[in-house]
Each structure stands twice: as C-alpha cells, then as structure tokens.
Design a protein around this motif. Structure first.
Motif, mmCIF file in Angstrom:
data_model
loop_
_atom_site.group_PDB
_atom_site.id
_atom_site.type_symbol
_atom_site.label_atom_id
_atom_site.label_comp_id
_atom_site.label_asym_id
_atom_site.label_seq_id
_atom_site.Cartn_x
_atom_site.Cartn_y
_atom_site.Cartn_z
ATOM 1 N N UNK A 65 0.800 -1.487 0.365
ATOM 2 C CA UNK A 65 -0.418 0.182 0.284
ATOM 3 C C UNK A 65 0.441 1.169 0.168
ATOM 4 N N UNK A 66 0.390 1.973 -0.950
ATOM 5 C CA UNK A 66 1.238 3.963 -0.780
ATOM 6 C C UNK A 66 0.221 4.465 0.310
ATOM 7 N N UNK A 67 0.112 5.803 0.894
ATOM 8 C CA UNK A 67 -0.021 6.620 1.104
ATOM 9 C C UNK A 67 -0.122 8.093 0.109
ATOM 10 N N UNK A 68 -1.289 9.116 0.358
ATOM 11 C CA UNK A 68 -0.943 10.251 -0.574
ATOM 12 C C UNK A 68 -1.619 10.998 -0.404
ATOM 13 N N UNK A 69 -1.338 11.876 0.449
ATOM 14 C CA UNK A 69 -2.538 12.806 1.099
ATOM 15 C C UNK A 69 -3.216 12.035 2.140
ATOM 16 N N UNK A 70 -4.977 12.484 1.847
ATOM 17 C CA UNK A 70 -5.228 11.759 2.504
ATOM 18 C C UNK A 70 -6.425 10.391 1.906
ATOM 19 N N UNK A 71 -5.307 9.453 0.716
ATOM 20 C CA UNK A 71 -5.928 8.728 -0.185
ATOM 21 C C UNK A 71 -5.248 7.527 0.463
ATOM 22 N N UNK A 119 -9.347 8.229 3.848
ATOM 23 C CA UNK A 119 -8.720 8.097 5.337
ATOM 24 C C UNK A 119 -8.985 9.193 5.954
ATOM 25 N N UNK A 120 -10.589 9.099 6.915
ATOM 26 C CA UNK A 120 -11.334 10.184 7.481
ATOM 27 C C UNK A 120 -10.967 9.254 9.182
ATOM 28 N N UNK A 124 -11.883 4.216 6.817
ATOM 29 C CA UNK A 124 -11.473 4.220 5.658
ATOM 30 C C UNK A 124 -12.770 4.166 4.154
ATOM 31 N N UNK A 125 -13.093 4.463 3.735
ATOM 32 C CA UNK A 125 -14.050 4.927 2.895
ATOM 33 C C UNK A 125 -13.349 4.720 1.408
#
Length: 166
Positions: A65-71, A119-120, A124-125
């Motif tokens: 997995x990778x994170x970018x901002x809130x995604x 991500x909130x 996870x939505x």
C-alpha cells in the motif's frame, strides 16, 4: 501582551498534533447486501492483507500500500485473474477458494493501484471501482420495514472500514 503570546503559543502547540498511526486491522462496520464483509490488515512495512468474504465467497490477498494525502492505494501482488497460492503449485482448493481479484490496474498521480480508500480519522471509505466516485452509502438489510407494516427492509446506510485493532 502576555495573554496574546500565551494564546499564540497554545495555537501553535495544538496545530502540531502528531499523525495517527495507520497500521492496524480495519473491518466493515456493516455487511454490504447483508453478506459481504471486507477486512484489511495494514502492516508497518507498507504490506497489507486483504480479506473479502460473504455468501459462498472468500478471497484472501496480499500486496503493498501507498499513502498520498488522505488517500490509501492498495496494489495486490497478483494481477487481475491470477490466483494467489501459498505453494508453488495450485491445488483444487486454491482454484475453488477464489484467491484472485477482478480489479483493473489503475494509475493516479504516478501510483499504480487496484483499490483506493479515503482516510478519515480511524475509518476508510472506499472509492467505486467502475466510476472512481467515493462510496459512502450502500444497501444494508435491516429488520425494520420502510413503512410501518409494508415496504422493503433494504436501506441505504453509511458503510466504511473501521479500525478495530492497532
């Protein structure tokens, strides 16, 4: 003047909150269509385990997995239609277990991924796989009729993956 400096210092300290740890196990808050539950375990080394189960279907996959901002972007270790097996050879149970996925590889901002989540907080939505729109509601079966004595028991409810362990 002292009060102004104190307020300014408090504002600076409160804005410097540490980022929450994303690692942990996330699970569906409600079963979609009364059958399907998703569970994702995010590990420290950017690896994840993905389990999708319900009504005669059970899929267990892994990847990075990778994170970018809130995604959050999930990329499975196998491509679309390839079966993930624990051994080098496939058995009948591997073929029937359905450890494969039907998600196309997408590219967004230079990040290859099969699934995308927003991500909130500790939730996870999911984004739709076909249209790419954020899915916040899905059909849920309830024991309560839409109207007092008649109507459907299906309702559109908010669905997400909730963090259950760290």
């Amino acid at each position: 003047m002292k009060i102004f400096i104190l307020i300014l210092a408090l504002l600076l300290l409160s804005s410097c909150s540490s980022q929450k740890k994303l690692q942990g196990i996330y699970k569906s808050n409600k079963a979609e269509f009364d059958f399907f539950v998703t569970k994702i375990e995010l590990k420290n080394s950017n690896e994840f385990n993905y389990v999708f189960s319900g009504d005669l279907q059970h899929t267990e996959l892994s990847g990075l997995y990778k994170l970018s901002g809130h995604n959050l972007y999930l990329k499975f270790s196998k491509n679309k239609g390839e079966i993930e097996s624990l051994n080098d050879s496939l058995t009948i149970s591997d073929i029937l277990s359905g450890n494969y996925h039907n998600y196309d590889l997408k590219n967004e901002n230079g990040i290859n991924h099969h699934l995308k989540y927003k991500i909130q907080g500790n939730k996870l939505f999911a984004y739709g796989t076909k249209d790419g729109q954020l899915k916040k509601k899905s059909k849920i079966y309830t024991n309560q009729k839409k109207f007092l004595f008649f109507g459907t028991k299906w309702k559109n409810k908010r669905v997400y993956l909730k963090k259950i362990t760290s």
